[in-house]
Design a protein around this motif. Structure first.
Motif, PDB file in Angstrom:
ATOM      1  N   ALA A   1       5.431  -1.472  -7.831  1.00 54.88           N
ATOM      2  CA  ALA A   1       4.542  -0.319  -7.988  1.00 54.88           C
ATOM      3  C   ALA A   1       3.109  -0.774  -8.215  1.00 54.88           C
ATOM      4  N   ASP A   2       2.939  -1.857  -8.968  1.00 54.26           N
ATOM      5  CA  ASP A   2       1.598  -2.352  -9.262  1.00 54.26           C
ATOM      6  C   ASP A   2       0.950  -2.956  -8.015  1.00 54.26           C
ATOM      7  N   ARG A   3       1.727  -3.668  -7.218  1.00 52.85           N
ATOM      8  CA  ARG A   3       1.183  -4.232  -5.974  1.00 52.85           C
ATOM      9  C   ARG A   3       0.765  -3.096  -5.025  1.00 52.85           C
ATOM     10  N   ILE A   4       1.606  -2.093  -4.923  1.00 50.94           N
ATOM     11  CA  ILE A   4       1.285  -0.962  -4.043  1.00 50.94           C
ATOM     12  C   ILE A   4       0.059  -0.221  -4.558  1.00 50.94           C
ATOM     13  N   ARG A   5      -0.032  -0.041  -5.879  1.00 51.75           N
ATOM     14  CA  ARG A   5      -1.214   0.594  -6.469  1.00 51.75           C
ATOM     15  C   ARG A   5      -2.485  -0.132  -6.063  1.00 51.75           C
ATOM     16  N   ALA A   6      -2.449  -1.471  -6.163  1.00 52.99           N
ATOM     17  CA  ALA A   6      -3.635  -2.268  -5.803  1.00 52.99           C
ATOM     18  C   ALA A   6      -3.955  -2.128  -4.309  1.00 52.99           C
ATOM     19  N   MET A   7      -2.913  -2.134  -3.483  1.00 49.98           N
ATOM     20  CA  MET A   7      -3.114  -2.000  -2.038  1.00 49.98           C
ATOM     21  C   MET A   7      -3.711  -0.639  -1.676  1.00 49.98           C
ATOM     22  N   ARG A   8      -3.356   0.389  -2.444  1.00 48.37           N
ATOM     23  CA  ARG A   8      -3.746   1.763  -2.120  1.00 48.37           C
ATOM     24  C   ARG A   8      -4.981   2.232  -2.885  1.00 48.37           C
ATOM     25  N   GLY A   9      -5.549   1.355  -3.696  1.00 48.66           N
ATOM     26  CA  GLY A   9      -6.765   1.709  -4.437  1.00 48.66           C
ATOM     27  C   GLY A   9      -6.519   2.571  -5.660  1.00 48.66           C
ATOM     28  N   GLY A  10      -5.328   2.475  -6.251  1.00 49.36           N
ATOM     29  CA  GLY A  10      -5.012   3.253  -7.449  1.00 49.36           C
ATOM     30  C   GLY A  10      -5.502   2.590  -8.717  1.00 49.36           C
ATOM     31  N   LEU A  11      -5.575   3.375  -9.783  1.00 52.34           N
ATOM     32  CA  LEU A  11      -6.090   2.879 -11.062  1.00 52.34           C
ATOM     33  C   LEU A  11      -5.016   2.748 -12.131  1.00 52.34           C
ATOM     34  N   ALA A  12      -3.874   3.407 -11.940  1.00 54.77           N
ATOM     35  CA  ALA A  12      -2.844   3.416 -12.973  1.00 54.77           C
ATOM     36  C   ALA A  12      -1.484   3.667 -12.337  1.00 54.77           C
ATOM     37  N   ILE A  13      -0.444   3.474 -13.143  1.00 56.24           N
ATOM     38  CA  ILE A  13       0.934   3.755 -12.741  1.00 56.24           C
ATOM     39  C   ILE A  13       1.473   4.833 -13.671  1.00 56.24           C
ATOM     40  N   PHE A  14       2.063   5.865 -13.099  1.00 56.95           N
ATOM     41  CA  PHE A  14       2.729   6.912 -13.871  1.00 56.95           C
ATOM     42  C   PHE A  14       4.230   6.826 -13.641  1.00 56.95           C
ATOM     43  N   ASN A  15       5.008   7.211 -14.665  1.00 59.64           N
ATOM     44  CA  ASN A  15       6.451   7.330 -14.464  1.00 59.64           C
ATOM     45  C   ASN A  15       7.012   8.445 -15.347  1.00 59.64           C
ATOM     46  N   GLY A  16       8.307   8.673 -15.225  1.00 59.88           N
ATOM     47  CA  GLY A  16       8.945   9.784 -15.937  1.00 59.88           C
ATOM     48  C   GLY A  16       9.736   9.355 -17.153  1.00 59.88           C
ATOM     49  N   GLU A  17       9.366   8.236 -17.758  1.00 60.49           N
ATOM     50  CA  GLU A  17      10.128   7.762 -18.913  1.00 60.49           C
ATOM     51  C   GLU A  17       9.906   8.645 -20.139  1.00 60.49           C
ATOM     52  N   SER A  18      11.009   8.892 -20.855  1.00 57.06           N
ATOM     53  CA  SER A  18      10.976   9.638 -22.109  1.00 57.06           C
ATOM     54  C   SER A  18      11.597   8.754 -23.179  1.00 57.06           C
ATOM     55  N   VAL A  19      10.889   8.514 -24.269  1.00 54.89           N
ATOM     56  CA  VAL A  19      11.282   7.504 -25.257  1.00 54.89           C
ATOM     57  C   VAL A  19      12.708   7.753 -25.757  1.00 54.89           C
TER      58      VAL A  19
END
Length: 405
Positions: A272-290
């Motif tokens: 996800a982080d590699r794809i974010r960098a390739m696509r010009g994203g600034l952050a990663i979001f997910n659906g985790e609930s503690v």
């Protein structure tokens, strides 16, 4: 009645100071995008509100779509009439007769930007109020908290009349907070997290991991269709499918069962982080609930987050499951999320995953693998496609399967 325009009022945008113009322009772009199949509509964003000229487009359909555009606080359908007292009276009466129900209270609220108009605001309030009293039975005025407010705006070109104040969903226009990737599964939580990210103005692209032949084409179609539901709030969302079977097979073959889930999630986050960098994203979001599942304990989050310094944002982290389900129902993703098409997160789930994995152990086990090779081969196989509001994929896939029988 056939409305001629919609007046859109901004919500939180009013606090944006020097950036206000950029936010308004982005909102206008988003509104144009969700109404793109009505080419006759004209858009006029201004400092205090946006005017949407319908030119015959059906307000009922426009209304459905505006309710899902982040950045809109309220809006009102209006009717444009000539600047004569008779036209104002006639249209005001028709509008009130259509919306008034016995027992309702009302008031007339006039604004006049054309100060050359022959009646001032108080005169017009009284003239129209008296006319309505004469023609509607059981009408009652209420100045502080009326059920209906008949709004009359006298502008340079014409008079605009409305009596509905409809509520949008607020938030910030999608795109004003920057771009990010969302790790989208086929479950309940990540679509809700996607909605909450977009509500704060984040332009998200979906990253979905699939593992054929262990996951079916229907599971992939389900994730795409969930994206189509969420695209109602953005106009379009890019969907990025990431092949994950080789990584899962390798981890299952070479690493202890208890750390299978932890290392698998570390790979997902790295991808996800590699794809974010390739696509010009600034952050990663997910659906985790503690604490909801083994991979979402705080100890697991530490062991998994270790692979990146990029911000990982979890909009539903402190929500319980009933709260998440309620929001999923409200936004229209719940019924699809519970369809029984397994995604890659469940097919290799160990019976006894570590709920308190050790960071040094996770690093040690991962180092036994060809991490770069596995990640690069997965990146080489990604597919990107734009998905538009309410696009369907599951039925198409079922029909394809039936044709092969």
């Amino acid at each position: 009645m056939e409305y001629t325009e919609v007046m859109v009022r901004y919500g939180e945008l009013s606090t944006k100071g020097k950036n206000r113009k950029d936010f308004i322009n982005r909102l206008a772009t988003n509104v144009e995008r969700v109404l793109k199949d009505f080419p006759q509509i004209e858009f006029h964003p201004r400092h205090d509100r946006m005017h949407i000229i319908l030119n015959g487009a059906p307000f009922t359909e426009v209304d459905k779509r505006l309710k899902k555009v982040f950045g809109i606080q309220t809006y009102s359908p209006a009717i444009k009439v000539p600047k004569t007292l008779e036209d104002i009276k006639k249209t005001s009466l028709e509008l009130m007769q259509e919306t008034f129900k016995p027992g309702m209270t009302f008031k007339v609220n006039t604004k006049r930007s054309d100060h050359k108009f022959e009646y001032d605001t108080n005169q017009l309030n009284n003239l129209i109020g008296d006319y309505l009293f004469d023609h509607i039975d059981h009408l009652k005025a209420e100045m502080k908290h009326p059920d209906l407010v008949l709004r009359i705006e006298v502008r340079q070109d014409a008079v605009y009349i409305s009596n509905q104040l409809l509520h949008g969903i607020g938030g910030m226009p999608v795109g004003t907070a920057g771009k990010a990737v969302m790790m989208l599964s086929g479950g309940i939580d990540s679509p809700v997290a996607s909605y909450l990210a977009m509500k704060r103005g984040v332009d998200i692209e979906m990253v979905h991991f699939f593992s054929p032949p262990y996951t079916t084409e229907k599971a992939l179609a389900k994730a795409k269709e969930l994206t189509g539901i969420l695209a109602n709030y953005a106009g379009k969302i890019n969907f990025i499918a990431v092949p994950f079977a080789e990584i899962q097979e390798t981890i299952k073959e070479k690493l202890p069962e208890g750390y299978l889930m932890t290392v698998q999630r570390r790979f997902m986050l790295q991808l996800a982080d590699r794809i974010r960098a390739m696509r010009g994203g600034l952050a990663i979001f997910n659906g985790e609930s503690v604490g909801q599942v083994a991979s979402q304990t705080l100890q697991s989050m530490v062991a998994i987050n270790d692979v990146t310094t990029t911000p990982v944002i979890r909009p539903v982290a402190t929500m319980d499951k009933t709260e998440i389900i309620k929001l999923a129902e409200d936004i229209g993703t719940f019924d699809l999320s519970i369809q029984p098409f397994e995604d890659c997160c469940t097919i290799f789930a160990p019976p006894r995953p570590k709920t308190k994995p050790k960071l040094d152990k996770a690093r040690e086990y991962e180092a036994r693998l060809d991490v770069e090779g596995l990640i690069q081969r997965a990146l080489d196989g990604i597919e990107v496609m734009p998905i538009y509001p309410n696009e369907k994929f599951i039925n198409d896939k079922i029909e394809e399967d039936q044709d092969l029988l």
